[in-house]
Structures are given as structure tokens and as C-alpha cells.
Design a protein around this motif. Structure first.
Motif, PDB file in Angstrom:
ATOM      1  N   ASN A   1      35.883  79.158  38.862  1.00  0.00           N
ATOM      2  CA  ASN A   1      36.489  79.476  40.118  1.00  0.00           C
ATOM      3  C   ASN A   1      37.841  80.297  40.325  1.00  0.00           C
ATOM      4  N   ASN A   2      38.478  80.494  39.291  1.00  0.00           N
ATOM      5  CA  ASN A   2      39.513  81.211  39.290  1.00  0.00           C
ATOM      6  C   ASN A   2      39.305  82.752  38.779  1.00  0.00           C
ATOM      7  N   ASP A   3      38.183  82.765  37.994  1.00  0.00           N
ATOM      8  CA  ASP A   3      37.517  84.370  37.407  1.00  0.00           C
ATOM      9  C   ASP A   3      38.611  84.496  36.311  1.00  0.00           C
ATOM     10  N   ASP A   4      38.833  83.469  35.358  1.00  0.00           N
ATOM     11  CA  ASP A   4      39.838  83.721  34.417  1.00  0.00           C
ATOM     12  C   ASP A   4      39.358  84.123  33.280  1.00  0.00           C
ATOM     13  N   TYR A   5      39.312  85.377  33.356  1.00  0.00           N
ATOM     14  CA  TYR A   5      38.597  85.961  31.903  1.00  0.00           C
ATOM     15  C   TYR A   5      39.325  85.654  30.747  1.00  0.00           C
ATOM     16  N   ILE A   6      40.447  85.872  30.730  1.00  0.00           N
ATOM     17  CA  ILE A   6      41.581  85.352  29.450  1.00  0.00           C
ATOM     18  C   ILE A   6      41.295  83.991  29.325  1.00  0.00           C
ATOM     19  N   GLY A   7      41.372  82.993  30.004  1.00  0.00           N
ATOM     20  CA  GLY A   7      41.207  81.835  29.785  1.00  0.00           C
ATOM     21  C   GLY A   7      39.908  81.334  29.401  1.00  0.00           C
ATOM     22  N   ILE A   8      38.804  82.056  30.061  1.00  0.00           N
ATOM     23  CA  ILE A   8      37.469  81.652  29.485  1.00  0.00           C
ATOM     24  C   ILE A   8      37.185  82.257  28.059  1.00  0.00           C
ATOM     25  N   LYS A   9      38.017  83.463  27.774  1.00  0.00           N
ATOM     26  CA  LYS A   9      38.095  83.854  26.411  1.00  0.00           C
ATOM     27  C   LYS A   9      38.326  82.794  25.400  1.00  0.00           C
ATOM     28  N   LYS A  10      39.730  82.468  25.734  1.00  0.00           N
ATOM     29  CA  LYS A  10      40.449  81.262  24.759  1.00  0.00           C
ATOM     30  C   LYS A  10      39.485  80.099  24.965  1.00  0.00           C
ATOM     31  N   TYR A  11      38.980  79.894  25.895  1.00  0.00           N
ATOM     32  CA  TYR A  11      38.159  78.347  25.985  1.00  0.00           C
ATOM     33  C   TYR A  11      37.204  78.367  25.001  1.00  0.00           C
ATOM     34  N   LEU A  12      36.405  79.618  25.023  1.00  0.00           N
ATOM     35  CA  LEU A  12      35.285  79.811  24.460  1.00  0.00           C
ATOM     36  C   LEU A  12      35.637  79.786  22.418  1.00  0.00           C
ATOM     37  N   LYS A  13      36.875  80.099  22.475  1.00  0.00           N
ATOM     38  CA  LYS A  13      37.349  79.956  20.952  1.00  0.00           C
ATOM     39  C   LYS A  13      37.529  78.718  20.422  1.00  0.00           C
ATOM     40  N   THR A  14      37.994  77.926  21.346  1.00  0.00           N
ATOM     41  CA  THR A  14      38.435  76.545  21.114  1.00  0.00           C
ATOM     42  C   THR A  14      37.159  75.691  21.137  1.00  0.00           C
ATOM     43  N   ASP A  15      37.302  74.977  22.392  1.00  0.00           N
ATOM     44  CA  ASP A  15      36.206  74.004  22.854  1.00  0.00           C
ATOM     45  C   ASP A  15      34.956  74.238  23.733  1.00  0.00           C
ATOM     46  N   GLY A  16      35.319  75.299  24.201  1.00  0.00           N
ATOM     47  CA  GLY A  16      34.381  75.519  25.441  1.00  0.00           C
ATOM     48  C   GLY A  16      33.005  75.632  24.952  1.00  0.00           C
ATOM     49  N   ASP A  17      32.111  74.597  25.543  1.00  0.00           N
ATOM     50  CA  ASP A  17      30.552  74.736  25.329  1.00  0.00           C
ATOM     51  C   ASP A  17      30.004  75.454  26.115  1.00  0.00           C
ATOM     52  N   ILE A  18      29.255  76.577  25.675  1.00  0.00           N
ATOM     53  CA  ILE A  18      28.586  77.519  26.523  1.00  0.00           C
ATOM     54  C   ILE A  18      27.227  77.084  27.242  1.00  0.00           C
ATOM     55  N   SER A  19      26.610  75.778  26.483  1.00  0.00           N
ATOM     56  CA  SER A  19      25.214  75.315  26.914  1.00  0.00           C
ATOM     57  C   SER A  19      25.887  74.225  28.146  1.00  0.00           C
ATOM     58  N   GLU A  20      26.802  74.067  28.425  1.00  0.00           N
ATOM     59  CA  GLU A  20      27.211  72.927  29.506  1.00  0.00           C
ATOM     60  C   GLU A  20      26.479  73.252  30.679  1.00  0.00           C
ATOM     61  N   GLU A  21      26.226  72.207  31.506  1.00  0.00           N
ATOM     62  CA  GLU A  21      25.182  72.362  32.835  1.00  0.00           C
ATOM     63  C   GLU A  21      25.954  71.540  33.873  1.00  0.00           C
ATOM     64  N   ASN A  22      25.730  71.779  35.090  1.00  0.00           N
ATOM     65  CA  ASN A  22      26.203  70.887  36.197  1.00  0.00           C
ATOM     66  C   ASN A  22      25.268  69.721  36.505  1.00  0.00           C
ATOM     67  N   ASP A  23      25.393  68.907  37.540  1.00  0.00           N
ATOM     68  CA  ASP A  23      24.425  68.031  37.726  1.00  0.00           C
ATOM     69  C   ASP A  23      23.003  68.334  38.226  1.00  0.00           C
TER      70      ASP A  23
END
Length: 168
Positions: A10-32
Motif C-alpha cells: 500500500n505504501n509502494d515501499d520498494y526498499i522495504g519490500i526488498k528487505k522483507y524479501l531477504k528476511t522473512d517475506g513469503d512471496i507465495s502468500e495470498e489474501n482471503d
């Protein structure tokens, strides 16, 4: 989908997304609804750079939700021409639909008045005469929704027989 993903997208946080992907961001998550990260990013109107970061990180560009609404459909709905072109260039069939109703990408462009996207689809060989499960074509949808700009793209013949059996 985690609140962290939603906040980053929602914040289009490119740097935050990049960091999250390197730590524990699961690229396969889905919403309801079964929408994946890329669909949610398009819906959140993230930049093309952010979308490419997600794609390069392994999201499925051919993904669709529980109702059969694809990433391609969402890119059309949200008028993301750059993503529509990217998906076509990377093998997305402009005539394919994963919806049980048979609602096609061109029908989506017609309903939302996406004339520029309709042009892209036409240039890439879309079947303008395809019909959904109820027998409606993209021109029928454009007519019903009064999207004259799309009718021009479809070279709609005003004198053609009209499908008048719309559900009310």
C-alpha cells in the motif's frame, strides 16, 4: 496475507519490500480471496519497478484468484498498460480466461473503458468475437456500459444485430 505485506504494498515501499524479501517475506502468500502478492501490488498501484522486483523474486505472473481473476485481468482493470504489455511479451495469451463465466480480458477492457488496453489486445490478436457463457461479446459489454472509445477500437458496426438479453 500478512499485514506487513499489505503495508509495504500500500505504501509502494520498494526498499522495504526488498528487505522483507531477504528476511522473512513469503512471496507465495495470498489474501482471503486467493490473490497473490503481484495481484495485490497491481491493485495497490505499485510502481512498475516494484512489480518487477516481485517478478524477479519469483511471483507467478500467470496466477489467478479463487474466482479465476488473473494478474492479467487485474492489470487491465487497474489500467496498468505497462504490465499488460509485459505479460503479453512474456507469454500471456490475450484470449485465455480462467473464469468459469468465460469473461475474457477484452471484455474486462470493454467494461472498464480501457480503450488503450483494448488496442494493445487487438494488436496482439485478441478474438473480438469471443463470447462469455451467456453469449455476450466485448462489444456487447462496451455497448451496455456506454464505452464508446472501446467500441471505436473494436470497429463496432452500429447496424449490427444487438444482443438484447442482458440480465437486469
Amino acid at each position: 496475507m500478512s499485514n506487513k505485506w499489505l503495508e509495504l504494498l500500500n505504501n509502494d515501499d520498494y526498499i522495504g519490500i526488498k528487505k522483507y524479501l531477504k528476511t522473512d517475506g513469503d512471496i507465495s502468500e495470498e489474501n482471503d480471496a486467493g490473490e497473490g502478492i503481484l495481484a495485490c501490488a497491481i491493485r495497490a498501484r505499485c510502481s512498475f519497478d516494484t512489480l518487477m522486483l516481485l517478478i524477479e523474486s519469483g511471483v507467478d505472473i500467470f496466477d489467478f484468484d479463487n474466482e479465476g481473476v488473473s494478474v492479467f485481468d487485474i492489470a487491465i482493470t487497474y489500467d496498468n498498460r505497462e504490465m499488460v504489455k509485459y505479460l503479453i511479451e512474456h507469454g500471456r495469451d490475450v484470449n485465455q480466461t480462467s473464469r468459469k463465466s468465460g469473461f475474457t480480458p477484452l471484455m474486462a477492457a470493454a467494461c472498464y473503458g480501457r480503450a488503450e488496453i483494448a488496442k494493445i489486445l487487438v494488436e496482439n490478436g485478441v478474438n473480438q468475437n469471443a463470447t462469455d457463457a451467456k453469449g455476450f461479446s466485448a462489444a456487447d459489454f462496451a455497448r451496455k456500459m456506454n464505452k464508446k472509445s472501446v467500441l471505436k477500437v473494436l470497429k463496432y458496426d452500429e447496424n449490427a444485430p444487438k444482443n438484447t438479453s442482458y440480465a437486469r
